[in-house]
Design an enzyme around this catalytic site. Sequence first.
Site, mmCIF file in Angstrom:
data_model
loop_
_atom_site.group_PDB
_atom_site.id
_atom_site.type_symbol
_atom_site.label_atom_id
_atom_site.label_comp_id
_atom_site.label_asym_id
_atom_site.label_seq_id
_atom_site.Cartn_x
_atom_site.Cartn_y
_atom_site.Cartn_z
ATOM 1 N N GLU A 46 0.868 -1.176 0.000
ATOM 2 C CA GLU A 46 0.000 0.000 0.000
ATOM 3 C C GLU A 46 0.903 1.224 0.000
ATOM 4 O O GLU A 46 1.645 1.467 0.948
ATOM 5 C CB GLU A 46 -0.892 -0.018 1.257
ATOM 6 N N ASP A 57 -4.615 9.913 9.087
ATOM 7 C CA ASP A 57 -3.321 9.362 9.452
ATOM 8 C C ASP A 57 -2.895 9.799 10.840
ATOM 9 O O ASP A 57 -3.240 10.881 11.298
ATOM 10 C CB ASP A 57 -2.248 9.831 8.466
#
Lengths: 256, 400
Positions: A46, A57
Amino acid sequence: MSRLKDLFAVKSSKVLNVYCTAGFPELNSTVTVMQALETNGANIIELGMPYSDPLADGPVIQASGNIALANGMSITVLFEQLKDLRKTVSVPVILMGYMNPVLQYGFENFCSDAAAVGVDGLILPDLPEFEFETSYGEIIKKYGLDFIFLVTPETSEERLRKLDALSTGFLYAVSSSATTGSDKDFNAVEKYLLRLQEMKLENPVLVGFGIKDKATFESASKYTNGAIIGTAFIQALENTNDITGTVKRFLSGIIS
Amino acid sequence: MMKTETYQHPDLQGYYGDFGGAYIPEMLHRNVAELKSKYVEIMQEDSFQKEFQQLLKDYVGRPTPLFLAERLSKEFGGSIYLKREDLCHTGAHKINNTIGQILLAIRLGKKRIIAVTGAGQRGVATATVCALKGLECIVYMGEKDIERQAPNVARMRMLGAKVVPALSGSKTLKDATNEAIRDWINNPNDTHYIIGSVVGPHPYPDMVARFQSVISEEIRWQLKEKTGSELPTHVVACVGGGSNAAGAFYHFLDELSVQLVAVEAAGHGVHSGLSAATTQLGKPGILHGSKSLLMQTEDGQVIEPHSISAGLDYPGVGPLHANLFTSGRGTFLSATDEEALQAALHVSKTEGIIPALETAHAFAVLGSLNLQPTDVVVLCLSGRGDKDLATYIRELNLVD
Ligand SMILES: Cc1ncc(COP(=O)(O)O)c(C=O)c1O
């Protein structure tokens, strides 16, 4: 053909997906990291496309994105780096990123160029399912890309079914309702993973967020098809001057 | 472009024309969906309205006066009325929204409030209502801003809030916002995020606009009392995220005879590279959960804006305003740091009102409106200038 489909057809357990940030630790280390990941046993890569304001994130991945941006990473640079990707990397590659840079690049151009360099799927956490269904999903499909939705313990059963139906490739189960990298008691999420298992979803399920070592990888894989490691891997890369050696050491600690 | 029948409300998905929506990761879905499914219903409950109106009256001090500024009127032509949001408790319009949201949060069963602040105004307005209602309050603030805004940090602490420094990125507002969103993601059940402007994912822009709409609701009847007509020819307001402008425009949005003038911060000049004039410089993009106009690089990375006024120092603008801009319904002007400073000085000397630096930007464009004697202008005096005194002292050489 879909590399993800092919992968899950032959390997339905302990699938290891590793997240790395494009352009980190160095601008031109992207493909080096990917090659080392494949060589040392990662089943899926990924690849994060850095964004200045990454809502989903944690601080470690955000910091790696800031370094990548300072290094000069952009979608244009990334596709240039990935031009010959498929000469050396054969595992499925998924691009993860945020809508804004993709929109500026041009959504259709982005899908077209991603498919052209051999990218298999997309994770765009801030693309909601309404916009996916009404405009973007069709373009993604047109270029043969898989699209992976996230689900959390707070996602209702009805919504889970819907996101499962919209996803292709796999479903990305966030292991706790937390941004990447947070430390939560892993047992607390076992119940959730068991619930996912019992729902018999159409897509394979990979668990992300909070997986950091062999023990957490194994216990996540117990109920699902595998797991995604991000923050811990980025941390390992943070101060290295031997990328290949670091990747090798890191992965051998997970899948020995 | 999608056709909009009203400029006031977004559609069911939160779109004002092409702008808005809820571009959020799944981790925020439940929180945002809960708010979306309940906010209108809760806001329309009698008990909610009763408590909200009571607090606006007895705690905030509403209705705020509509004041005819005679000397400014003479200078610029037309009649210039000032909507005195600077007289609200805590010194700015922000409290209209934080009162509304805290009442909503309580009805949603939330125990913990998080907020983000740049200069500290939104943080103070949030800490104030948390103190009022006895809810835990956590304010995220860039580490740099904490250093720069010591008096407001002290105010928040005195009001019982915990001020948490954002250490990532540029250590300013944008980074504090990212930290707050992370907090919300990690606390999906007991926490409400009070967004201080008409930005963020649907339903925030609509919810905040509704809470601020009391400004134009009052303007209409006050103007009727004073002039015999509810409608001015112009409404002027400064725009950071756009909440005071949304409130001042709200009940005039669909009155097409009323010219809506939004004033952005041009910093050192719109094209100087140090500016926050979002509609002039921005392109459609997605930030903090909604599609709007956004200052960004060609690669789609968000640009750090600049304005001397912290409240206008935002790289985006609410989707309601993006729609007003692209549809042509709104007139978007800008004022530089220097123009705003001079306007603040001028208004202080002319009307005896020291405006906030944000508001000073709105005053700075009065000369460019070419007002006719029959024009009736309402300017939203969004806040008072006490908080900006250090900047005024420094920039206007007020101490010898
Ligand atoms: C007095 C004042 N006016 C205007 C603003 C700008 O915000 P908005 O555009 O949401 O009204 C602020 C923000 O802090 C403010 O304190």
